[in-house]
Design a protein around this motif. Sequence first.
Motif, PDB file in Angstrom:
ATOM      1  N   THR A   1       0.859  -1.176   0.000  1.00  0.00           N
ATOM      2  CA  THR A   1       0.000   0.000   0.000  1.00  0.00           C
ATOM      3  C   THR A   1       0.905   1.239   0.000  1.00  0.00           C
ATOM      4  O   THR A   1       2.132   1.131   0.085  1.00  0.00           O
ATOM      5  CB  THR A   1      -0.928  -0.005   1.210  1.00  0.00           C
ATOM      6  OG1 THR A   1      -0.137  -0.105   2.415  1.00  0.00           O
ATOM      7  CG2 THR A   1      -1.896  -1.185   1.155  1.00  0.00           C
ATOM      8  N   LEU A   2       0.313   2.412  -0.069  1.00  0.00           N
ATOM      9  CA  LEU A   2       1.125   3.620  -0.213  1.00  0.00           C
ATOM     10  C   LEU A   2       2.118   3.831   0.931  1.00  0.00           C
ATOM     11  O   LEU A   2       3.273   4.195   0.672  1.00  0.00           O
ATOM     12  CB  LEU A   2       0.205   4.839  -0.361  1.00  0.00           C
ATOM     13  CG  LEU A   2      -0.330   5.075  -1.778  1.00  0.00           C
ATOM     14  CD1 LEU A   2      -1.320   6.228  -1.800  1.00  0.00           C
ATOM     15  CD2 LEU A   2       0.804   5.348  -2.757  1.00  0.00           C
ATOM     16  N   PRO A   3       1.751   3.630   2.200  1.00  0.00           N
ATOM     17  CA  PRO A   3       2.770   3.777   3.246  1.00  0.00           C
ATOM     18  C   PRO A   3       3.925   2.800   3.098  1.00  0.00           C
ATOM     19  O   PRO A   3       5.093   3.175   3.293  1.00  0.00           O
ATOM     20  CB  PRO A   3       1.974   3.521   4.535  1.00  0.00           C
ATOM     21  CG  PRO A   3       0.571   3.869   4.197  1.00  0.00           C
ATOM     22  CD  PRO A   3       0.409   3.437   2.778  1.00  0.00           C
TER      23      PRO A   3
ATOM     24  N   ALA B   1       8.930  12.285  -1.102  1.00  0.00           N
ATOM     25  CA  ALA B   1       7.921  12.761  -2.051  1.00  0.00           C
ATOM     26  C   ALA B   1       6.704  11.844  -2.071  1.00  0.00           C
ATOM     27  O   ALA B   1       5.551  12.312  -2.100  1.00  0.00           O
ATOM     28  CB  ALA B   1       8.541  12.859  -3.449  1.00  0.00           C
ATOM     29  N   ILE B   2       6.929  10.529  -2.033  1.00  0.00           N
ATOM     30  CA  ILE B   2       5.805   9.585  -2.032  1.00  0.00           C
ATOM     31  C   ILE B   2       4.985   9.732  -0.755  1.00  0.00           C
ATOM     32  O   ILE B   2       3.747   9.654  -0.784  1.00  0.00           O
ATOM     33  CB  ILE B   2       6.328   8.148  -2.192  1.00  0.00           C
ATOM     34  CG1 ILE B   2       7.000   7.970  -3.551  1.00  0.00           C
ATOM     35  CG2 ILE B   2       5.196   7.138  -2.041  1.00  0.00           C
ATOM     36  CD1 ILE B   2       7.682   6.628  -3.726  1.00  0.00           C
ATOM     37  N   SER B   3       5.647   9.953   0.378  1.00  0.00           N
ATOM     38  CA  SER B   3       4.909  10.113   1.632  1.00  0.00           C
ATOM     39  C   SER B   3       4.027  11.357   1.607  1.00  0.00           C
ATOM     40  O   SER B   3       2.887  11.334   2.091  1.00  0.00           O
ATOM     41  CB  SER B   3       5.880  10.175   2.809  1.00  0.00           C
ATOM     42  OG  SER B   3       6.707  11.332   2.716  1.00  0.00           O
ATOM     43  N   LEU B   4       4.508  12.453   1.041  1.00  0.00           N
ATOM     44  CA  LEU B   4       3.689  13.656   0.942  1.00  0.00           C
ATOM     45  C   LEU B   4       2.542  13.466  -0.049  1.00  0.00           C
ATOM     46  O   LEU B   4       1.431  13.968   0.176  1.00  0.00           O
ATOM     47  CB  LEU B   4       4.547  14.847   0.524  1.00  0.00           C
ATOM     48  CG  LEU B   4       5.539  15.348   1.579  1.00  0.00           C
ATOM     49  CD1 LEU B   4       6.357  16.505   1.033  1.00  0.00           C
ATOM     50  CD2 LEU B   4       4.815  15.774   2.845  1.00  0.00           C
ATOM     51  N   LEU B   5       2.789  12.746  -1.128  1.00  0.00           N
ATOM     52  CA  LEU B   5       1.699  12.432  -2.050  1.00  0.00           C
ATOM     53  C   LEU B   5       0.672  11.510  -1.398  1.00  0.00           C
ATOM     54  O   LEU B   5      -0.529  11.604  -1.689  1.00  0.00           O
ATOM     55  CB  LEU B   5       2.259  11.789  -3.317  1.00  0.00           C
ATOM     56  CG  LEU B   5       3.074  12.718  -4.225  1.00  0.00           C
ATOM     57  CD1 LEU B   5       3.696  11.922  -5.365  1.00  0.00           C
ATOM     58  CD2 LEU B   5       2.202  13.839  -4.780  1.00  0.00           C
ATOM     59  N   THR B   6       1.128  10.635  -0.517  1.00  0.00           N
ATOM     60  CA  THR B   6       0.202   9.788   0.248  1.00  0.00           C
ATOM     61  C   THR B   6      -0.713  10.638   1.111  1.00  0.00           C
ATOM     62  O   THR B   6      -1.929  10.395   1.183  1.00  0.00           O
ATOM     63  CB  THR B   6       0.986   8.800   1.119  1.00  0.00           C
ATOM     64  OG1 THR B   6       1.823   7.995   0.288  1.00  0.00           O
ATOM     65  CG2 THR B   6       0.043   7.913   1.923  1.00  0.00           C
TER      66      THR B   6
END
Length: 333
Positions: free
Chosen positions: A285-287, A305-310
């Motif tokens: 999953t995203l996290p 960047a992925i965490s902020l998009l999450t």
Amino acid sequence: MPVATERQDPGPAVAGVRRGGAPPGPRRPAPGATGRARLTGAAPYLLLLPALAATALLLGWPLVKDGLLSFQNLNMRQLIQHLTEWNGVDNYRETLTSEDFWRVTLRSVIFTAVNVVLIMLLGTLIGLLLARLGSKMRLLLSVGLVLTWAMPTVAATTVFQWLFAARFGVVNWVLDALGWHSMADYNWTGGQFSTFFVITVLIVWGSIPFVAINLYAATTTIPGELYEAAALDGAGGWKSFTSVTFPFLKPFLLATTFLEVIWVFKAFTQVFAINEGGPDRLTETLPVYAFVEGVGNQHYGMGAAISLLTIAVLLALTSYYLRIVLRQEEDEL
């Protein structure tokens, strides 16, 4: 005959005007009254100040650091040499143009929807069951729910790994004893759907107590006279639920659903500990995806960047849900 009338006192204001003086002005507040009024009005904000300061320190500052990190090219070389290489929006551009990111996003949304529906349905049924049970059975069931809720996530995940173990797991032993001999050595974490099944059972099992206990507490606020009136009108169990119970519980159900969406969407420990997002990264999953890309592959700027998009995806989901809730409330008014 002239009628005697009682002479009325014109009052100090009129008397002062007749004597040529100006009417008295508005009464001035007592010294210190204005300060006390301002302090009283500011009291709620002063009480919230420690919590806001702690939130800004513990959540706001890490979020700012994460945002700065997302605009950097940071890997082991930069960490060892203490270099700061700014690359602008390259991390966001690479993430948003990646098919893996959108595949994981869709997977996360479906995973959240399935879990929230199961949690709310089963939690509501158990909460209503608590309201119907006797005192002893209610106490016994409540203790079981509280113990489930109090179990640490890592400990619960370890127990479920033992339960669904391929060779010595209790689940496979029970299924084999019931006649499904092909399940004797079944590997639950060997496929995408079977792994998601184990994770879903774990998350739903751990989330039901919150919904059930709080819903039972909400049912205690419903006046008993409403059920008596519904019974006199010939309403059965289902009619009493739809006309009396559900309208009272609707605000609670909406708020609890909102919280469950947040909690399930950001679930990391259960998904990662069961199989680390495997097999072949099919249960990420995203996290988990942000952690694997950032820490696992040592692309820390990309992971930031992925965490902020999450967070952005979660805000979009919750805002959409809140808009639906507000629209329903407006329609009811």
